[in-house]
Write an enzyme that holds these catalytic residues in place. Structure first.
Site, PDB file in Angstrom:
ATOM      1  N   HIS A 306     -32.659 -28.617 -10.975  1.00  0.00           N
ATOM      2  CA  HIS A 306     -32.335 -28.095 -12.001  1.00  0.00           C
ATOM      3  C   HIS A 306     -31.682 -29.297 -12.939  1.00  0.00           C
ATOM      4  O   HIS A 306     -31.073 -30.091 -12.386  1.00  0.00           O
ATOM      5  CB  HIS A 306     -31.256 -27.043 -12.114  1.00  0.00           C
ATOM      6  N   ASP A 364     -34.402 -18.881  -9.841  1.00  0.00           N
ATOM      7  CA  ASP A 364     -35.750 -18.359  -9.656  1.00  0.00           C
ATOM      8  C   ASP A 364     -35.929 -18.222  -7.923  1.00  0.00           C
ATOM      9  O   ASP A 364     -37.219 -17.727  -7.672  1.00  0.00           O
ATOM     10  CB  ASP A 364     -36.744 -19.270 -10.544  1.00  0.00           C
TER      11      ASP A 364
HETATM   12  N1  CMC Z   1     -39.005 -30.399  -5.559  1.00  0.00           N
HETATM   13  C1  CMC Z   1     -39.042 -31.840  -5.316  1.00  0.00           C
HETATM   14  N2  CMC Z   1     -38.582 -32.671  -5.715  1.00  0.00           N
HETATM   15  C2  CMC Z   1     -37.854 -32.320  -6.873  1.00  0.00           C
HETATM   16  C3  CMC Z   1     -37.613 -31.250  -7.289  1.00  0.00           C
HETATM   17  C4  CMC Z   1     -38.114 -30.096  -6.419  1.00  0.00           C
HETATM   18  N3  CMC Z   1     -38.007 -28.901  -6.945  1.00  0.00           N
HETATM   19  N4  CMC Z   1     -36.864 -31.225  -8.546  1.00  0.00           N
HETATM   20  C5  CMC Z   1     -36.890 -32.604  -8.770  1.00  0.00           C
HETATM   21  N5  CMC Z   1     -37.318 -33.214  -7.705  1.00  0.00           N
HETATM   22  C6  CMC Z   1     -37.258 -34.770  -7.628  1.00  0.00           C
HETATM   23  C7  CMC Z   1     -38.005 -35.444  -8.421  1.00  0.00           C
HETATM   24  O1  CMC Z   1     -39.358 -35.681  -8.018  1.00  0.00           O
HETATM   25  C8  CMC Z   1     -37.186 -36.715  -8.701  1.00  0.00           C
HETATM   26  O2  CMC Z   1     -37.239 -37.423  -7.327  1.00  0.00           O
HETATM   27  P1  CMC Z   1     -37.345 -39.379  -7.752  1.00  0.00           P
HETATM   28  O3  CMC Z   1     -36.013 -39.376  -8.575  1.00  0.00           O
HETATM   29  O4  CMC Z   1     -37.418 -39.748  -6.493  1.00  0.00           O
HETATM   30  O5  CMC Z   1     -38.599 -39.533  -8.896  1.00  0.00           O
HETATM   31  C9  CMC Z   1     -35.634 -36.221  -8.834  1.00  0.00           C
HETATM   32  O6  CMC Z   1     -35.880 -35.037  -8.029  1.00  0.00           O
HETATM   33  C10 CMC Z   1     -35.509 -35.689 -10.142  1.00  0.00           C
HETATM   34  O7  CMC Z   1     -36.131 -34.885 -10.852  1.00  0.00           O
HETATM   35  P2  CMC Z   1     -36.500 -34.869 -12.310  1.00  0.00           P
HETATM   36  O8  CMC Z   1     -38.030 -34.228 -12.300  1.00  0.00           O
HETATM   37  O9  CMC Z   1     -36.482 -36.062 -12.790  1.00  0.00           O
HETATM   38  O10 CMC Z   1     -35.399 -33.708 -12.710  1.00  0.00           O
HETATM   39  P3  CMC Z   1     -35.573 -32.863 -14.217  1.00  0.00           P
HETATM   40  O11 CMC Z   1     -34.154 -32.771 -14.522  1.00  0.00           O
HETATM   41  O12 CMC Z   1     -36.439 -33.387 -15.146  1.00  0.00           O
HETATM   42  O13 CMC Z   1     -36.194 -31.726 -13.561  1.00  0.00           O
HETATM   43  C11 CMC Z   1     -36.735 -29.404 -13.002  1.00  0.00           C
HETATM   44  C12 CMC Z   1     -35.764 -30.272 -13.380  1.00  0.00           C
HETATM   45  C13 CMC Z   1     -36.007 -27.799 -13.023  1.00  0.00           C
HETATM   46  C14 CMC Z   1     -38.001 -29.454 -14.028  1.00  0.00           C
HETATM   47  C15 CMC Z   1     -37.111 -29.660 -11.666  1.00  0.00           C
HETATM   48  O14 CMC Z   1     -36.194 -29.765 -10.814  1.00  0.00           O
HETATM   49  C16 CMC Z   1     -38.467 -28.884 -11.260  1.00  0.00           C
HETATM   50  O15 CMC Z   1     -39.563 -29.154 -11.489  1.00  0.00           O
HETATM   51  N6  CMC Z   1     -37.990 -27.951 -10.234  1.00  0.00           N
HETATM   52  C17 CMC Z   1     -39.103 -26.797  -9.582  1.00  0.00           C
HETATM   53  C18 CMC Z   1     -39.291 -25.909 -10.850  1.00  0.00           C
HETATM   54  C19 CMC Z   1     -38.049 -24.812 -11.118  1.00  0.00           C
HETATM   55  O16 CMC Z   1     -37.583 -24.249 -10.046  1.00  0.00           O
HETATM   56  N7  CMC Z   1     -37.822 -24.361 -12.352  1.00  0.00           N
HETATM   57  C20 CMC Z   1     -36.758 -23.599 -12.704  1.00  0.00           C
HETATM   58  C21 CMC Z   1     -35.602 -24.213 -13.024  1.00  0.00           C
HETATM   59  S1  CMC Z   1     -34.238 -22.939 -13.490  1.00  0.00           S
HETATM   60  C22 CMC Z   1     -34.980 -21.642 -14.410  1.00  0.00           C
HETATM   61  C23 CMC Z   1     -34.837 -22.139 -15.992  1.00  0.00           C
HETATM   62  O17 CMC Z   1     -33.725 -22.544 -16.450  1.00  0.00           O
HETATM   63  O18 CMC Z   1     -35.951 -22.015 -16.396  1.00  0.00           O
END
Ligand code: CMC
Length: 430
Positions: A306, A364
């Site tokens: 998140h 989720d």
């Molecule tokens: N699985 C594997 N790796 C992950 C995941 C994941 N679900 N989420 C983040 N990472 C890794 C990412 O690859 C990165 O690694 P590195 O630093 O080595 O490059 C690191 O963690 C930071 O990730 P980010 O994408 O920069 O983080 P963000 O804050 O931009 O993304 C997120 C947040 C929710 C988009 C992401 O965690 C994600 O895609 N999660 C899966 C989708 C999901 O479950 N979304 C629902 C969010 S809760 C409901 C809502 O509020 O809508």
């Protein structure tokens, strides 16, 4: 004394900016005067360090795993209140007394029907249309029918628009599902609770009376409470940005629904369940986790991670509890996907990759399993999220309209394209 932050720019000039404090949470540097003083912008794609507005609605401490609506912890609201009480709280700032609640419930339940002509809209969609596609269209179209709630400068109009949106969203979502199935549309029944009425419109038919199951109603009501607001997330920011131009509330909420649809936001519960189906069996979890950790695979563990929570999402804990309750009630305690989810969660919580990046289950991760057990098809998950989030969107929109600091949202950019050049006649272009 007023706190200031000093910024030294490359030309050596120093600029001072006020530091503002909220009631809780990080302080913010008020950089509104930066461009005027220095001719420079700040660069912050994804708003990683930017507070875009003032708000008094929802507070999240992502490190501690705290979520408060108007100061109340989500854990207390989920146990002591129903969804419409939470709606009242988000809209007006206080929990309702009994008389206020009765009036509010009466008002919402009297706006549940759609204009009869709007039902014709549905037959314009293909039968296999995704319910979110239908909802974006139908919610936007509310502005073509309810002209007496379009004046954003009239508080009464804003109030009625809020009632209409909260009341009609279950009807709109359920009709999208019935249209997919080819079953007759069910009209709302105002003697049922908000969640029970939605379940009846989804699963009832005119052929026999729908039997309401209180455990399922409570579970759905909890899903609604947990999704009701989440401060300045992508869809809420979309609603605020749309509303900042003076667009009407129905158009703004349609924009929020469109944003919510994406798999990184509201589409994650649908994607999470598809992921569990794909993994299929506990024995395949290790192999799947390997794929997730391989950067080149672009596979993510859906329902994990998140932007704000760097700890267990408090909503996920509550959803896990509801999951046990619903599966127990329906005799599905040994559900294959639930067992798989538990195994996946255990491994991920112990794995260095997830621990180092502070990736924990989000809401989720379990909500899909609960909805599937209730009988809700995967394609409806995000629509249910939209239904629940509508109150948050409208509360935030109303707050923005009366905020004296509100301006049209207009970010700037770091331009990296060509500098000015002359057009060459087509015959001379290489
Ligand atoms: N699985 C594997 N790796 C992950 C995941 C994941 N679900 N989420 C983040 N990472 C890794 C990412 O690859 C990165 O690694 P590195 O630093 O080595 O490059 C690191 O963690 C930071 O990730 P980010 O994408 O920069 O983080 P963000 O804050 O931009 O993304 C997120 C947040 C929710 C988009 C992401 O965690 C994600 O895609 N999660 C899966 C989708 C999901 O479950 N979304 C629902 C969010 S809760 C409901 C809502 O509020 O809508």
């Amino acid at each position: 004394m007023e706190k200031k932050a000093t910024l030294t720019l490359p030309d050596g000039k120093k600029h001072e900016f006020p530091v503002l404090s909220g009631s809780v949470g990080p302080e913010v540097i008020d950089i509104r005067a930066l461009y005027g003083q220095s001719g420079m912008f700040t660069y912050d794609p994804g708003f990683m360090s930017t507070a875009s507005c003032n708000s008094t609605i929802t507070y999240i401490d992502g490190d501690k795993g705290i979520l408060l609506y108007r100061g109340y912890p989500i854990e207390q609201l989920a146990v002591h209140c129903d969804f419409l009480e939470v709606c009242f709280l988000l809209l007006y700032g206080e929990l309702p007394a009994q008389k206020e609640k009765d009036e509010f419930v009466g008002m919402v339940t009297r706006h549940t029907m759609l204009h009869e002509q709007m039902l014709d809209f549905y037959s314009g969609f293909r039968r296999d249309a995704h319910p979110m596609a239908t909802m974006v269209g139908v919610v936007g179209a509310l502005s073509a029918f309810y002209h007496d709630s379009l004046d954003i400068n009239d508080p009464r109009h804003r109030e009625v628009a809020a009632f209409r949106l909260i009341a009609k969203m279950p009807t709109i979502a359920a009709l999208a599902y019935k249209y997919n199935l080819g079953q007759p549309f069910m009209y709302p029944r105002n003697d049922l609770s908000y969640a029970a009425n939605f379940l009846r419109m989804m699963f009832g038919t005119p052929c026999e009376e729908y039997q309401v199951n209180d455990v399922l109603v409570r579970a759905l009501d909890r899903i609604f409470i947990l999704h009701a607001d989440h401060e300045q997330n992508a869809s809420t920011s979309t609603v605020r940005l749309s509303g900042s131009s003076g667009a009407n509330p129905f158009a703004c909420i349609a924009a929020g629904i469109a944003c919510l649809w994406g798999p990184a936001h509201g589409g994650a519960n649908e994607a999470c369940l598809q992921m569990l189906e794909q993994i299929g069996d506990v024995s395949k979890v290790g192999e799947f986790i390997k794929q997730v950790k391989d950067k080149n695979s672009h596979v993510r563990l859906m329902g994990f991670g998140h932007r704000v929570y760097k700890n267990y999402d408090p909503r996920a804990k509550l959803m896990r509890e509801t999951c046990h309750e619903v599966l127990g009630e329906l005799g599905l305690a040994n559900d294959r996907l639930f067992a798989l989810a538990i195994a996946l969660e255990k491994i991920a919580l112990e794995d260095d990759y997830f621990v180092e990046r502070k990736l924990y289950p989000n809401v989720d991760f379990y909500s899909g399993i609960v909805q599937r057990a209730i009988g809700i098809p995967t394609s409806m998950f995000t629509s249910i999220f939209a239904l629940a989030r509508t109150v948050g969107w409208i509360a935030q929109w109303k707050e923005m309209i009366v905020d004296p600091d509100q301006k049209i949202g207009r970010p700037r950019q770091l331009y990296q394209g060509k500098t000015q050049r002359d057009v060459v006649p087509i015959g001379k272009r290489g």
